[in-house]
Design an enzyme around this catalytic site. Structure first.
Site, PDB file in Angstrom:
ATOM      1  N   GLU A  58       0.812  -1.227   0.000  1.00 22.40           N
ATOM      2  CA  GLU A  58       0.000   0.000   0.000  1.00 22.40           C
ATOM      3  C   GLU A  58       0.844   1.275   0.000  1.00 22.40           C
ATOM      4  O   GLU A  58       0.611   2.163  -0.833  1.00 22.40           O
ATOM      5  CB  GLU A  58      -0.980   0.002   1.181  1.00 22.40           C
ATOM      6  N   CYS A  90      -0.389   0.501   7.688  1.00 20.82           N
ATOM      7  CA  CYS A  90      -0.733   0.930   6.332  1.00 20.82           C
ATOM      8  C   CYS A  90      -1.978   1.808   6.324  1.00 20.82           C
ATOM      9  O   CYS A  90      -2.111   2.692   5.460  1.00 20.82           O
ATOM     10  CB  CYS A  90      -0.942  -0.290   5.438  1.00 20.82           C
ATOM     11  N   ASP A 207      17.390 -40.131  -5.334  1.00 18.92           N
ATOM     12  CA  ASP A 207      17.458 -39.293  -6.528  1.00 18.92           C
ATOM     13  C   ASP A 207      18.573 -38.256  -6.513  1.00 18.92           C
ATOM     14  O   ASP A 207      18.907 -37.700  -7.554  1.00 18.92           O
ATOM     15  CB  ASP A 207      16.124 -38.545  -6.717  1.00 18.92           C
ATOM     16  N   GLU A 302       8.195 -31.959  -2.411  1.00 13.03           N
ATOM     17  CA  GLU A 302       8.441 -32.937  -3.473  1.00 13.03           C
ATOM     18  C   GLU A 302       9.003 -34.215  -2.842  1.00 13.03           C
ATOM     19  O   GLU A 302       9.872 -34.866  -3.398  1.00 13.03           O
ATOM     20  CB  GLU A 302       9.419 -32.363  -4.489  1.00 13.03           C
ATOM     21  N   GLY A 304       8.180 -37.326  -2.191  1.00 14.29           N
ATOM     22  CA  GLY A 304       7.972 -38.719  -2.499  1.00 14.29           C
ATOM     23  C   GLY A 304       6.716 -39.293  -1.878  1.00 14.29           C
ATOM     24  O   GLY A 304       5.993 -38.636  -1.124  1.00 14.29           O
TER      25      GLY A 304
END
Length: 371
Positions: A58, A90, A207, A302, A304
């Site tokens: 803002e 704000c 991996d 991520e 598995g």
């Protein structure tokens, strides 16, 4: 001012939401807010939460508008703050700028705000409307919402599977390249909108992922987080060797070997210990609270099949995104998702399906947790 047009309000709020999305992954520990100052149908000021969360959207938009803000409408994706924090409220800037009307997509659930910003605006004679674009705003600000109401970041769970539902082959098989380049590029952009990428230690062992954002021209370095109850992380993995250059965190159980911790710390890995659950795994709720304490609002998991199933079972996944390849594995492998977790998605109860799309030959489905 002329009578407000709901369609016009929605159009400008959607533009503010698009603007706010630019800082997703950068604005933590604050929400990534978009703000537009509009006068006579023309944008005279725009702002988005700055990297690191300050300044807010803002005051940036109002400063850009200058004197043109007087009598204008401020469109903002989250209720303007009303409390004194690291910077002034704000609402003070909004009132001082002489804005005639404020349109906010949603109220801020932060107990320090929670409608008080809107109340102060109205008390100052500023018309305040809440609600246009609320559904999208809630999705965009879910990390902030979870952090201030539940003490944890939001979690986007991403999985990739073959057409017959497998995440990988057998234990001695090479790593599968399941999806094509269009999905892979999309995943990189999804990583960039989160402050942490989280995996289980099994994914690191199997991996050896880099867990980085690889988009040309985009400099994003989210936390790399491994859930590693017993600190089995290989020192020569990319997770370990990259720790001096990238923020890297291992979340371990209380009984993990001190020697293993010392070796990881020597590499630059930060080790944090949390409680374990009834099955002896790192407690996911405790792990997420630890990330929240570090200012993280959005986590991209991520991790598995095992981590995925636990996140869904506990209701800790706020969104589930599954990319399904065109081709099957064609033989037995490791299922991308346990039957119980897949059934939870199929039922549409706790996790209704909200989007389906094609990314080249691959398909994407997205579920969002129903509160």
């Amino acid at each position: 001012m002329s009578e407000p047009d709901p369609d016009e309000d929605l159009r400008w709020i959607r533009a503010a939401l698009n603007l706010g999305e630019r800082s997703l992954g950068l604005a933590a520990p604050n929400p990534s807010v978009g703000a537009l100052v509009v006068k006579d149908g023309i944008v005279v000021g725009r702002g988005v939460t700055a990297p690191g969360g300050r300044p807010h959207a803002e005051p940036i938009a109002l400063a850009q508008a200058g004197a043109a803000a007087r009598g204008a409408t401020l469109y903002v994706t989250l209720e303007p703050c009303s409390h004194v924090g690291a910077s002034p409220p704000c609402v003070d800037a909004v009132i001082a700028a002489g804005v005639a009307r404020v349109v906010a997509a949603i109220e801020d659930p932060n107990p320090r705000v929670a409608g008080q910003g809107l109340t102060r605006l109205r008390a100052a004679g500023i018309a305040a409307t809440v609600g246009p674009g609320a559904e999208q705003a809630r999705r965009d600000h879910i990390g902030h919402i979870r952090r201030v109401t539940e003490g944890r970041p939001s979690v986007t769970l991403k999985l990739a599977e073959t057409a017959d539902g497998y995440a990988s082959g057998g234990p001695n098989d090479a790593r599968l390249k399941i999806t094509g380049p269009i999905v892979n590029a999309r995943v990189q952009m999804m990583r960039a909108t989160h402050e942490a990428i989280m995996v289980g230690v099994g994914t690191v062992l199997g991996d050896d992922p880099a867990l980085t954002v690889r988009v040309p021209g985009l400099d994003r370095k989210p936390w790399r987080v491994a859930l590693d109850t017993h600190l089995r992380l290989p020192l020569r993995s990319r997770f370990g060797t990259g720790a001096r250059d990238l923020p890297t965190l291992a979340i371990a159980g209380p009984d993990a070997p001190a020697e293993a911790e010392a070796r990881l710390v020597d590499l630059g890995v930060i080790v944090e210990r949390v409680a374990v659950d009834a099955d002896g795994h790192v407690d996911l709720s405790a792990a997420l609270r630890a990330l929240s304490a570090r200012g993280v609002t959005r986590v991209f998991s991520e991790g598995g099949p095992s981590v995925a199933a636990r996140l869904i079972a506990l209701g800790l996944a706020d969104e589930v995104v599954i990319f399904t390849a065109e081709k099957p594995l064609g033989r037995p492998g490791v299922a991308a998702l346990a039957d119980e977790a897949r059934a939870a998605l199929a039922s549409g109860g706790r996790y209704p399906l909200i989007e389906e799309a094609a990314y080249g030959p691959d398909a994407m489905r997205r579920w969002a947790r129903a509160d």
